[in-house]
Design a protein around this motif. Structure first.
Motif, PDB file in Angstrom:
ATOM      1  N   SER A  45       0.828  -1.206   0.000  1.00 50.00           N
ATOM      2  CA  SER A  45       0.000   0.000   0.000  1.00 50.00           C
ATOM      3  C   SER A  45       0.862   1.256   0.000  1.00 50.00           C
ATOM      4  O   SER A  45       0.538   2.247  -0.655  1.00 50.00           O
ATOM      5  CB  SER A  45      -0.928   0.026   1.213  1.00 50.00           C
ATOM      6  OG  SER A  45      -1.791  -1.078   1.181  1.00 50.00           O
ATOM      7  N   GLN A  87      -7.220   0.481  -0.173  1.00 49.10           N
ATOM      8  CA  GLN A  87      -7.525  -0.697   0.633  1.00 49.10           C
ATOM      9  C   GLN A  87      -8.625  -0.375   1.640  1.00 49.10           C
ATOM     10  O   GLN A  87      -9.575  -1.121   1.800  1.00 49.10           O
ATOM     11  CB  GLN A  87      -6.255  -1.127   1.367  1.00 49.10           C
ATOM     12  CG  GLN A  87      -6.421  -2.358   2.216  1.00 49.10           C
ATOM     13  CD  GLN A  87      -5.089  -2.800   2.801  1.00 49.10           C
ATOM     14  OE1 GLN A  87      -4.114  -2.064   2.774  1.00 49.10           O
ATOM     15  NE2 GLN A  87      -5.054  -3.997   3.338  1.00 49.10           N
ATOM     16  N   ASP A 166      -6.177  -1.833  -4.586  1.00 51.76           N
ATOM     17  CA  ASP A 166      -5.552  -2.365  -3.382  1.00 51.76           C
ATOM     18  C   ASP A 166      -6.548  -3.274  -2.665  1.00 51.76           C
ATOM     19  O   ASP A 166      -7.464  -2.818  -2.003  1.00 51.76           O
ATOM     20  CB  ASP A 166      -5.107  -1.205  -2.481  1.00 51.76           C
ATOM     21  CG  ASP A 166      -4.100  -1.656  -1.426  1.00 51.76           C
ATOM     22  OD1 ASP A 166      -3.945  -2.877  -1.253  1.00 51.76           O
ATOM     23  OD2 ASP A 166      -3.477  -0.790  -0.796  1.00 51.76           O
ATOM     24  N   GLU A 167      -6.382  -4.551  -2.812  1.00 52.17           N
ATOM     25  CA  GLU A 167      -7.270  -5.562  -2.236  1.00 52.17           C
ATOM     26  C   GLU A 167      -8.744  -5.305  -2.516  1.00 52.17           C
ATOM     27  O   GLU A 167      -9.551  -5.188  -1.599  1.00 52.17           O
ATOM     28  CB  GLU A 167      -7.023  -5.682  -0.723  1.00 52.17           C
ATOM     29  CG  GLU A 167      -5.612  -6.124  -0.432  1.00 52.17           C
ATOM     30  CD  GLU A 167      -5.430  -6.553   1.015  1.00 52.17           C
ATOM     31  OE1 GLU A 167      -6.389  -7.058   1.600  1.00 52.17           O
ATOM     32  OE2 GLU A 167      -4.323  -6.396   1.541  1.00 52.17           O
ATOM     33  N   GLY A 399      -3.090  -2.559   6.669  1.00 49.11           N
ATOM     34  CA  GLY A 399      -4.472  -3.018   6.801  1.00 49.11           C
ATOM     35  C   GLY A 399      -4.607  -4.385   7.446  1.00 49.11           C
ATOM     36  O   GLY A 399      -5.413  -4.587   8.360  1.00 49.11           O
TER      37      GLY A 399
HETATM   38 MG   LIG Z   1      -2.054  -2.651   2.359  1.00 47.26          MG
END
Ligand SMILES: [Mg+2]
Ligand SMILES: Nc1ncnc2c1ncn2[C@@H]1O[C@H](COP(=O)(O)OP(=O)(O)OP(=O)(O)O)[C@@H](O)[C@H]1O
Lengths: 496, 322
Positions: A45, A87, A166-167, A399
């Motif tokens: 990230s 994220q 991001d995810e 995260g």
């Molecule tokens: Mg991350």
């Protein structure tokens, strides 16, 4: 020679007391889906935030479409054709879906053409096959999965040349994930490049062209996905072989003892639900986003009151008026949205981990801080929470590490009924196994667990029994998990 | 390269440390400025004078800090102080025992705090509006008490609290420091204190974790009411008069001191120690103004400029984009 839309060279970034990125080289070709993986806290990230102007870098250079760039704000990055799905979702709760999709595209000095705005949003949502989301709906009314889709729509609406995700799939179930894949394919066909971050390694092989692995802020490898495999990637991520054998569990469900029971519970979302949770059982809830899993957990935990039906604890009817009442009865909830409902970003790890009021942590009215820190320190080691100490602010954690903090809060409290909504969202492979092991040991010492997850493999791996939700109802119960792995996806989509 | 990174990490660490102590550093800077401007600054009587003068607003600021930590605001502190000051002096002029008069007056402040707290938590109203309403209502009630006339001729047993000294040290200053320590310990080492930060930082997560969010807010406002009442009594005792106009506008000084002390108006960040230093800082600045003989109109203007200037400088020094 220049096939790269983006190339980042020797990017380095330090945070107080640590080095998050160390001489990272990273490049993406035109029209490529480039995956980025690594354990929690590896720096994924951070690298993306540097690219999009959220953070400034300490050294290194970024070349985008042949020009050296240095974005000083996300706005500047966006104007140059880079958009990012963060994220931690970044939607404005009190605005409508449409306003969120076009957020930041309004001119401060012009009036808003609402009809145009709604029409445009509708067509964007349609183009990604999600016309079920209503443009005038407030984002605060959406489930986390739908928010994720709105984020996707927002990125698509921008007409970006490079999209960072991001995810994006952390809380999506099979069908929504299929939507995501389709959108990515469409974008790719239009020549858009995509950077895709995930902890679900199987996804890489569905959609990725190349993958770069980060470990402790360094690039370990960049390779074509056709040249590698799952196990090799895991090895590159964590630097050691993980034994391929799954954690074995002998389940000891006491089918005679129902510890938690819901009898024909209804709310606005769920209809006449009946469930039974037994002592020592791990019960899985699967279903599409918005199918009622989270809603059920909210009722059981006393957040929402059912309009009809009743809840029984150990055979006794109870009325839980608040989470506090539920906690007193031995329940715990890991909520679906960790940033809004799970963590307190401005407090440090030990304070977050012991935020649930408990006699264990207090003596003569004073906190037993050294004892607390010892216990939290043990949990941090067990879950591999990457931080310099338990005094680190949770807002400064990655995260996945924040998610582990939310889990440790309940593991330290030692309750008996665990309601886990997406417990492993954003958690890396190594820690996931550890969390599974913890859930197993909870169950085998007589506790009961309900796991709601959008990852069906996780449920099949973890649970004794799986219920499938569809549109507020339970449409299927899988006791035979082999059958589940063959049919669960279909069952969640068609509702049978 | 390795050396570069090491030194980069070291500077970042240093900056973190600086962030922690910047306010104390700022205070020292102002003290140095003050002592270079006037050789009267570093006299015992002047220093104790500063403490004496700050103790009333200092005590109010402590309660305000708790309220702001839970992301609330209390505009009624000045009115509450005036009301309780009047109540205590009326009772004393009726020859009630000093202790009893004080207890009754503090009780009145606690009730006002409870009302503020109830409406701002269980009642679901924004505390800005609730306390704005109590601010005007309580001020009105204060005037009604004596039809607007001040109360003189207070017993020496009462005025001693505000004017007396231990050695040369003002009693009111000692009380301020003791309350500071108590609230500091509560906020750092007790469950309630931790809940203050949790509720201010993320009320929803706190609620889901089983914290009695409304109760925590209610108590914070009640503490603010009690401390404002006590400060009002101290003020009446110090000035040896009960005045319905007392402590007008003190809420702004208190809020400024809290923010200057590093507590976030959004709640969940900051603390008592910062507020204590924030009050001292403002007192030292006022003292400098007085020592150099600046007119009171100019004092207001410069105070405003200095507050914003100090906050901006702070942001510039520590808040570089990460
Ligand atoms: Mg991350
Ligand atoms: N603002 C910050 N201040 C201090 N440290 C930070 C900050 N942001 C990130 N870090 C640290 O930098 C490291 C990398 O974090 P990053 O968020 O990039 O990890 P990640 O690879 O995205 O992990 P995850 O898979 O959990 O999302 C972490 O150890 C984190 O604690």
């Amino acid at each position: 020679m220049n096939k790269d839309i983006l190339s980042m060279k020797s990017v380095t970034k330090c945070f107080p007391g640590m080095k998050a990125l160390d001489n990272v080289d990273f490049s993406v070709c035109y029209g490529e889906v480039h995956c980025l993986i690594g354990a929690n806290g590896a720096g994924k990230s951070t690298l993306m935030k540097i690219l999009t102007g959220v953070y400034s870098r300490d050294s290194g250079e970024i070349v985008f479409k042949g020009n050296k760039v240095n974005f000083s704000s996300p706005r500047e990055a966006r104007q140059n054709g880079i958009s990012i799905i963060h994220q931690e979702l970044s939607l404005v709760d009190n605005l409508s879906v449409a306003e969120n999709i076009f957020l930041g595209q309004n001119n401060n000095f012009k009036t808003v053409n609402w009809r145009h705005l709604y029409n445009e949003s509708r067509s964007v949502l349609q183009s990604i096959g999600m016309s079920t989301i209503y443009p005038k709906e407030l984002v605060s009314n959406l489930s986390i999965g739908h928010r994720q889709i709105v984020e996707l729509a927002k990125a698509v609406a921008l007409d970006a040349k490079l999209i960072v995700m991001d995810e994006p799939s952390a809380t999506l179930s099979g069908a929504e994930y299929a939507t995501l894949v389709r959108v990515i394919r469409d974008l790719q066909r239009k020549g858009v490049s995509i950077i895709y971050i995930t902890h679900r390694l199987n996804e890489l092989f569905d959609i990725g062209d190349k993958v770069t692995v980060l470990r402790d802020g360094k690039v370990v490898a960049t390779q074509r996905l056709t040249d590698t495999n799952h196990d090799e990637l895991v090895f590159q991520m964590i630097g050691k072989k993980v034994s391929n054998q799954k954690v074995i569990r002998n389940s000891q469900v006491d089918a005679q003892r129902a510890v938690l029971e819901a009898q024909s519970i209804s709310t606005k979302v769920i209809k006449q639900l009946n469930i039974k949770l037994h002592a020592g059982e791990i019960l899985g809830l699967y279903g599409l986003v918005g199918s009622g899993r989270t809603e059920l957990l909210r009722v059981l935990y006393g957040i929402d009151q059912p309009s009809s039906g009743r809840v029984l604890l150990n055979g006794q009817p109870v009325k839980l008026k608040s989470p506090r009442a539920a906690i007193k009865k031995g329940m715990a909830l890991v909520p679906e949205n960790r940033k809004l409902q799970g963590v307190i970003l401005g407090l440090n790890i030990w304070m977050n981990a012991t935020v649930v009021p408990s006699r264990d942590f207090v003596k003569y009215g004073f906190l037993r801080i050294s004892d607390i820190r010892k216990q939290v320190g043990g949990m941090m080691k067990r879950l591999n929470i990457k931080a310099s100490s338990s005094n680190t602010l949770v807002g400064n954690l990655s995260g996945g590490n924040q998610q582990k903090v939310v889990l440790s809060k309940w593991l330290l409290k030692k309750t008996s009924i665990f309601l886990l909504d997406e417990p492993t969202q954003g958690v890396d492979i190594g820690a996931k196994e550890e969390i599974y092991r913890l859930i197993y040991s909870l169950a085998s010492s007589g506790n009961s667990v309900i796991v709601a997850s959008s990852d069906h493999e996780e449920l099949i791996h973890l649970c004794d029994r799986i219920l499938v939700f569809y549109d507020g109802e339970i449409v299927k119960e899988f006791i035979d998990l082999d059958e589940a792995s063959a049919k669960i996806l279909e069952s969640a989509v068609v509702g049978r | 390269m390795g050396v570069g990174i090491k030194s980069r990490i070291a500077t970042l660490r240093l900056r973190e440390q600086f962030k922690k102590y910047n306010l104390a550093i700022l205070l020292i800077v102002f003290i140095i400025v003050a002592s270079s401007l006037s050789n009267k600054f570093f006299t015992i009587s002047n220093l104790f004078n500063i403490i004496q003068q700050s103790s009333v607003v200092g005590i109010i600021t402590l309660g305000m800090t708790y309220v702001i930590l839970v992301a609330g605001i209390d505009l009624s502190v000045g009115s509450t102080a005036a009301f309780s000051g009047m109540v205590s002096t009326i009772l004393i002029s009726q020859h009630l025992p000093v202790i009893m008069s004080i207890v009754v007056a503090i009780f009145a402040g606690a009730i006002i705090g409870l009302i503020n707290g109830w409406f701002s938590s269980y009642g679901g109203l924004p505390s800005f509006i609730v306390t704005l309403a109590t601010m005007v209502a309580v001020r009105g009630a204060t005037f009604i008490l004596t039809n607007g006339t001040p109360i003189y001729g207070l017993s020496s047993g009462f005025t001693f609290i505000g004017t007396g000294t231990i050695g040369q040290f003002p009693i009111s200053g000692a009380i301020w420091i003791i309350i500071t320590l108590v609230l500091l310990i509560i906020s750092k080492y007790t469950g309630y204190g931790r809940n203050l930060y949790a509720v201010g930082g993320n009320p929803e997560a706190s609620y889901l974790s089983g914290i009695k969010v409304n109760f925590v807010v209610l108590i914070a406002f009640t503490i603010s009411g009690i401390l404002s009442a006590f400060a009002g009594i101290l003020l009446a005792s110090w000035l040896t008069v009960g005045q319905p106009t007392a402590a007008t506008g003190v809420e702004l000084n208190a809020i400024a001191a809290v923010v200057l002390g590093g507590t976030s108006l959004f709640g969940g960040k900051g603390g008592i120690l910062g507020s204590f230093i924030g009050v001292l800082l403002m007192a030292v600045i006022t003292n400098i103004f007085n020592l150099v003989g600046l007119g009171s109109y100019y004092q207001s203007v410069f105070m405003g400029v200095i507050i914003v200037g100090a906050l901006m400088m702070n942001k510039y020094l520590v808040g570089e984009k990460s």
